[in-house]
Design an enzyme around this catalytic site. Structure first.
Site, PDB file in Angstrom:
ATOM      1  N   ARG A  46      -0.479 -13.879  12.944  1.00 54.74           N
ATOM      2  CA  ARG A  46      -1.460 -14.988  13.146  1.00 54.74           C
ATOM      3  C   ARG A  46      -1.340 -16.381  12.756  1.00 54.74           C
ATOM      4  O   ARG A  46      -1.936 -17.299  13.102  1.00 54.74           O
ATOM      5  CB  ARG A  46      -2.537 -14.580  11.674  1.00 54.74           C
ATOM      6  N   LYS A 152       5.306   2.405   5.631  1.00 49.87           N
ATOM      7  CA  LYS A 152       4.320   2.736   4.682  1.00 49.87           C
ATOM      8  C   LYS A 152       3.723   1.352   3.838  1.00 49.87           C
ATOM      9  O   LYS A 152       4.219   0.187   4.175  1.00 49.87           O
ATOM     10  CB  LYS A 152       5.319   3.400   3.631  1.00 49.87           C
ATOM     11  N   HIS A 182      12.732   4.448   4.781  1.00 51.33           N
ATOM     12  CA  HIS A 182      14.256   3.891   5.047  1.00 51.33           C
ATOM     13  C   HIS A 182      15.270   4.710   4.046  1.00 51.33           C
ATOM     14  O   HIS A 182      16.428   4.551   4.532  1.00 51.33           O
ATOM     15  CB  HIS A 182      14.270   2.484   4.689  1.00 51.33           C
ATOM     16  N   LYS A 186      19.751   6.333   4.970  1.00 46.24           N
ATOM     17  CA  LYS A 186      20.986   6.113   4.185  1.00 46.24           C
ATOM     18  C   LYS A 186      21.987   6.889   4.659  1.00 46.24           C
ATOM     19  O   LYS A 186      21.839   8.275   4.963  1.00 46.24           O
ATOM     20  CB  LYS A 186      20.777   6.209   2.759  1.00 46.24           C
ATOM     21  N   GLU A 220      14.778   1.153 -10.540  1.00 42.39           N
ATOM     22  CA  GLU A 220      14.823  -0.279  -9.932  1.00 42.39           C
ATOM     23  C   GLU A 220      15.053  -1.135 -11.268  1.00 42.39           C
ATOM     24  O   GLU A 220      14.350  -0.892 -12.422  1.00 42.39           O
ATOM     25  CB  GLU A 220      13.739  -0.573  -9.263  1.00 42.39           C
ATOM     26  N   ASP A 239       3.723   4.707  -4.387  1.00 46.88           N
ATOM     27  CA  ASP A 239       4.732   3.647  -3.659  1.00 46.88           C
ATOM     28  C   ASP A 239       5.914   4.536  -3.425  1.00 46.88           C
ATOM     29  O   ASP A 239       6.828   4.063  -2.721  1.00 46.88           O
ATOM     30  CB  ASP A 239       4.930   2.722  -4.671  1.00 46.88           C
ATOM     31  N   HIS A 244       9.483   8.864  -0.734  1.00 45.39           N
ATOM     32  CA  HIS A 244      10.958   8.627  -0.856  1.00 45.39           C
ATOM     33  C   HIS A 244      11.625  10.121  -1.654  1.00 45.39           C
ATOM     34  O   HIS A 244      12.462  10.730  -0.996  1.00 45.39           O
ATOM     35  CB  HIS A 244      11.475   7.644  -1.291  1.00 45.39           C
ATOM     36  N   LYS A 344      10.457   1.212 -12.256  1.00 43.00           N
ATOM     37  CA  LYS A 344      10.850  -0.177 -12.290  1.00 43.00           C
ATOM     38  C   LYS A 344      11.267  -0.686 -13.801  1.00 43.00           C
ATOM     39  O   LYS A 344      10.853  -0.170 -14.702  1.00 43.00           O
ATOM     40  CB  LYS A 344       9.790  -0.909 -11.687  1.00 43.00           C
TER      41      LYS A 344
END
Length: 497
Positions: A46, A152, A182, A186, A220, A239, A244, A344
């Protein structure tokens, strides 16, 4: 397999994903001479930017994410492939500018419009998927040779996932739709397929008679960062786990497919999803732990808790950690627990699959059986991709004393060849028309169907996620979850030096 001429259109072309991952991936493949000379990349968004301003944005925001040294000549050639188009994705009138950009340059030798591979990569919120696809069709920009890539989140529940499938399916056939994950790009994930189905050694052992448990962890160190607006309405289950972790579980657990062809592999994965034991309210409470990070230390630096992040709701119940025990009702896996875990602000950045075999039935050595570490196969996805096999071996000396030893396969050291990032490989597969590593629509719906009862239960549950300090491995309840079966997470089970 050579790539035919193409136009690759990145919707959300000025966004974070395009700058950090997609454009660096395409540059790497350009340098490797995988791209036809006349192939083009069109970035749309945009923002009111000139071509020069957009190329400067790439120079500033994308070039630093290229891991190898950048050859300036190759970089200029790569930038020459790129065109910026200002476009309002929801406005059909905007698509005239995209149609103009997709017309062949004067004098360029290219395939006809109907035969040219044209890929639309939707790195946008899923709420725009239907409008983008409909407007592409209205503008006459969709042909049988066109493909669409969906990033996603692919829905937030079963109903929305079905709606996305229906909306995109009105314009594109299933064979034209690439739902990207993704993690499936791997190297180690594909080596898991090679390990299982390219070697006779493991197949007789890959079953309930010999395997004790399977652990899949994606951890993470980072917090939510600037994704809080999205994350607080999503959480770790939507998420990370629904996509995954379940995809990794499917590759570990699926039956041998008839071939590596897309539908053979995806049929095998779908069977796993449909064989996952459904949770009841009782088993759900017993077998799932959700947590939320509090303040703590990461690499010696103090970090805030989730509710202290900028603009975070003070009473948020969003989970930043999930651990669960799942079971698969098939002859191969009945009774084998699969422990899935993601979070996380954890102690380390780690993604791995641990297949742990059963304990030996009897020790012939002057050591009790309990002193033996069970054999395990560890598949590391990040930070360093590789495989290791843990075995018991004799220690040096004149006593017959056994200790755990590790057989290591480091892909970088073994093959001495350049590594491809996940997005590089997956983008090449899209351009080549290879669907094997992409989810099919019925896979997506089956995953949501299994996850949805958990979400429904949490919606009605007044309890808050268990707190855990940043820089740890999650709530104590996660250790208790696996401990009830007499087991430990891998980092807890490692022998002390």
């Amino acid at each position: 397999m050579a790539i035919s001429d193409f136009d690759l259109v990145f919707f959300g072309g000025s966004g974070d994903l395009a700058m950090r991952k997609l454009l660096p991936a395409m540059y790497a493949r350009d340098v490797a001479h995988d791209l036809p000379a006349s192939a083009r990349i069109i970035c749309v968004g945009r923002e009111d930017l000139s071509q020069e301003a957009f190329l400067h944005m790439i120079e500033t925001n994308s070039k630093p994410h290229i891991k190898e040294n950048v050859d300036e000549g190759a970089w200029r050639d790569f930038l020459a492939r790129i065109t910026w188009v200002q476009l309002d994705a929801g406005n059909p009138a905007s698509y005239g500018a995209l149609a103009d950009a997709l017309r062949p340059d004067t004098g360029m030798s290219r395939s006809t419009d109907t035969g040219l591979t044209r890929v639309y990569y939707l790195a946008t919120p899923p709420a725009l998927f239907a409008r983008i696809c409909d407007n592409l069709a209205k503008a006459g920009l969709v042909t049988p040779a066109s493909r669409v890539v969906l990033e996603k989140p692919l829905g937030r529940d079963l109903e929305s996932a079905k709606q996305i499938n229906a909306d995109v399916g009105r314009v594109f056939a299933e064979s034209q739709i690439y739902r990207i994950d993704h993690y499936l790009g791997k190297e180690t994930v594909q080596n898991l397929l090679a390990l299982r189905f390219g070697n006779i050694l493991f197949e007789p052992l890959w079953r309930r008679e010999w395997i004790s448990d399977v652990q899949i962890t994606i951890a993470e160190k980072l917090g939510v960062g600037n994704r809080l607006g999205y994350y607080d309405t999503s959480g770790a289950l939507r998420d990370m786990l629904q996509n995954h972790l379940l995809q990794l579980l499917c590759i570990v657990a699926m039956e041998p497919p008839a071939s590596i062809s897309p539908d053979a592999v995806r049929d095998a994965k779908l069977q796993v999803l449909r064989s996952l034991k459904r949770f009841t309210p009782t088993t759900l409470s017993q077998n799932i732990v959700r947590g939320q990070y509090r303040a703590g230390y990461i690499d010696g630096q103090q970090v805030p808790g989730y509710r202290e992040e900028p603009n975070a709701p003070q009473h948020s119940k969003t989970e930043t950690f999930v651990a669960m025990k799942a079971e698969i009702d098939t002859w191969r896996w009945a009774g084998v627990p699969f422990y899935l875990r993601t979070g996380k602000r954890m102690a380390d950045r780690l993604a791995e699959i641990v297949v742990r075999f059963k304990q030996i039935p009897h020790s012939i050595f002057n050591q009790p059986t309990s002193s033996f570490q069970p054999n395990s196969l560890v598949i590391r996805l990040q930070p360093d991709e590789g495989l290791s096999m843990n075995l018991m071996a004799k220690t040096p000396g004149d006593s017959m004393r056994l200790k755990q030893a590790e057989l290591e396969l480091d892909f970088r050291e073994q093959f001495k060849s350049p590594r491809m990032e996940a997005y590089e490989r997956l983008l090449l597969d899209v351009l080549r028309g290879q669907l094997t590593l992409f989810m099919r629509g019925d896979e997506l719906e089956a995953a949501w169907e299994w996850v949805e009862p958990i979400l429904d239960h949490w919606e009605q549950d007044d309890t808050t996620p268990a707190p855990y300090s940043s820089g740890t491995w999650g709530p104590a309840a996660a250790s208790a979850l696996i401990g009830r079966d007499g087991l430990q997470w891998r980092e807890e089970a490692l022998p002390e030096d």
